[in-house]
Design a protein around this motif. Structure first.
Motif, mmCIF file in Angstrom:
data_model
loop_
_atom_site.group_PDB
_atom_site.id
_atom_site.type_symbol
_atom_site.label_atom_id
_atom_site.label_comp_id
_atom_site.label_asym_id
_atom_site.label_seq_id
_atom_site.Cartn_x
_atom_site.Cartn_y
_atom_site.Cartn_z
ATOM 1 N N PRO A 121 -5.649 1.188 0.259
ATOM 2 C CA PRO A 121 -4.251 1.598 0.433
ATOM 3 C C PRO A 121 -3.360 0.406 0.742
ATOM 4 C CG PRO A 121 -5.505 2.075 2.417
ATOM 5 C CD PRO A 121 -6.503 1.632 1.383
ATOM 6 N N THR A 122 -2.093 0.507 0.379
ATOM 7 C CA THR A 122 -1.137 -0.539 0.728
ATOM 8 C C THR A 122 -0.765 -0.380 2.199
ATOM 9 O OG1 THR A 122 0.786 0.824 0.172
ATOM 10 C CG2 THR A 122 -0.197 -0.490 -1.603
ATOM 11 N N VAL A 123 -0.125 -1.400 2.744
ATOM 12 C CA VAL A 123 0.298 -1.331 4.142
ATOM 13 C C VAL A 123 1.301 -0.198 4.350
ATOM 14 C CG1 VAL A 123 1.436 -2.583 6.009
ATOM 15 C CG2 VAL A 123 -0.123 -3.784 4.504
ATOM 16 N N SER A 124 2.200 -0.008 3.377
ATOM 17 C CA SER A 124 3.189 1.060 3.505
ATOM 18 C C SER A 124 2.524 2.436 3.508
ATOM 19 C CB SER A 124 4.213 0.979 2.364
ATOM 20 O OG SER A 124 3.587 1.090 1.105
ATOM 21 N N GLU A 125 1.477 2.596 2.718
ATOM 22 C CA GLU A 125 0.738 3.873 2.708
ATOM 23 C C GLU A 125 0.021 4.091 4.030
ATOM 24 O OE1 GLU A 125 -0.197 4.147 -2.111
ATOM 25 O OE2 GLU A 125 -1.561 3.060 -0.780
ATOM 26 N N VAL A 134 4.479 -1.469 10.197
ATOM 27 C CA VAL A 134 3.610 -2.450 9.552
ATOM 28 C C VAL A 134 3.192 -3.547 10.527
ATOM 29 C CG1 VAL A 134 4.430 -2.039 7.218
ATOM 30 C CG2 VAL A 134 5.633 -3.694 8.655
ATOM 31 N N GLU A 135 4.108 -3.919 11.457
ATOM 32 C CA GLU A 135 3.746 -4.957 12.408
ATOM 33 C C GLU A 135 2.706 -4.456 13.414
ATOM 34 O OE1 GLU A 135 7.964 -3.535 13.614
ATOM 35 O OE2 GLU A 135 6.822 -3.939 11.792
ATOM 36 N N GLU A 136 2.767 -3.182 13.775
ATOM 37 C CA GLU A 136 1.756 -2.610 14.675
ATOM 38 C C GLU A 136 0.380 -2.581 14.009
ATOM 39 O OE1 GLU A 136 4.456 0.448 17.406
ATOM 40 O OE2 GLU A 136 3.679 1.114 15.471
ATOM 41 N N ILE A 137 0.363 -2.259 12.717
ATOM 42 C CA ILE A 137 -0.898 -2.257 11.962
ATOM 43 C C ILE A 137 -1.459 -3.668 11.880
ATOM 44 C CG2 ILE A 137 -1.913 -1.894 9.675
ATOM 45 C CD1 ILE A 137 0.050 0.445 9.327
ATOM 46 N N ALA A 138 -0.594 -4.622 11.545
ATOM 47 C CA ALA A 138 -1.034 -6.009 11.431
ATOM 48 C C ALA A 138 -1.597 -6.524 12.743
ATOM 49 C CB ALA A 138 0.131 -6.893 10.982
ATOM 50 N N ALA A 139 -0.908 -6.225 13.843
ATOM 51 C CA ALA A 139 -1.348 -6.712 15.156
ATOM 52 C C ALA A 139 -2.686 -6.106 15.548
ATOM 53 C CB ALA A 139 -0.288 -6.383 16.206
#
Length: 234
Positions: A121-125, A134-139
């Motif tokens: 999945p993409t980050v947006s998905e 997206v920044e919370e997911i990345a962190a």
């Protein structure tokens, strides 16, 4: 986000090495500003910058240009997370329980979406499915990524940096951490990145190629040259 930035990111994701290198150069100030937060923790500033570059390259590879989020918003936690992970592995940074739980939830959602979509999945998905930015997911994903070592089997191939360098001989001397660190430090920047991603992060040549914006064949050549150099130094 400017059209020029979007174009460079998309070109880099498609394998344009020069576009990726241009992005690193143009954002070196951002990378250094984050690296400086971790000065004074017993790690050489240049090493912190190199770790930040790895995080930045990962941010380029994982960014969804269609989402509408500022790239820097996504890149900052990736850069900081790569540095924090290194410091965490040395015992300098601890990961909170809530962050671990968030990362576990993201992992489950990622696996579920991969099964439904038949692809990653993409980050947006992921953002839409989890309700996280997206920044919370990345962190969360960067901070809780597993530690790697020269003993870990890498990617799909199932061999270790230790095995490649030593061929099973004089193990105790050749895996000594200081000697290996010094040897890796003598490699060229791109060679160091390939060794880091392949052997310390456990990525396949294909995934490494996507992060660095080069072909799998190029990664194979860079890796081969780097290992030859390490054998000379060690």
């Amino acid at each position: 986000m400017s059209g020029c930035l979007v174009e460079l990111i998309q070109r880099s994701q498609q394998g344009d090495r020069e576009a990726g290198e241009q992005l690193v150069v143009e954002n070196s100030g951002l990378i250094w500003s984050i690296a400086r937060r971790y000065f004074g923790r017993g790690v050489d500033p240049d090493d912190l910058y190199q770790l930040g570059c790895v995080g930045f390259l990962k941010a380029i590879a994982g960014f969804d240009t269609a989402y509408g989020t500022q790239f820097s918003t996504y890149a900052v936690p990736k850069i900081a997370g790569e540095i924090r992970r290194f410091l965490r592995d040395d015992g300098a940074v601890k990961v909170s329980r809530s962050l671990k739980e968030r990362a576990a939830s993201i992992k489950i959602t990622r696996q579920k979406l991969t099964g439904q979509l038949g692809r990653e999945p993409t980050v947006s998905e992921l953002s839409e499915a989890t309700g996280l930015t997206v920044e919370e997911i990345a962190a969360a994903e960067t901070a809780t990524a597993s530690a790697e070592s020269i003993h870990r089997e890498t990617g799909e191939e199932g061999f270790t940096l230790e095995a490649v360098l030593t061929d099973g001989s004089q193990e105790e001397q050749l895996i000594e951490r200081i000697a290996l660190r010094e040897a890796i430090g003598r490699l060229q920047e791109r060679e160091r990145l390939v060794i880091d991603l392949r052997f310390f992060r456990g990525l396949t040549q294909d995934k490494t190629a996507k992060i660095l914006g080069v072909s799998q064949v190029q990664v194979s050549r860079i890796e081969k040259k780097a290992l030859q150099e390490l054998r000379k130094y060690i």
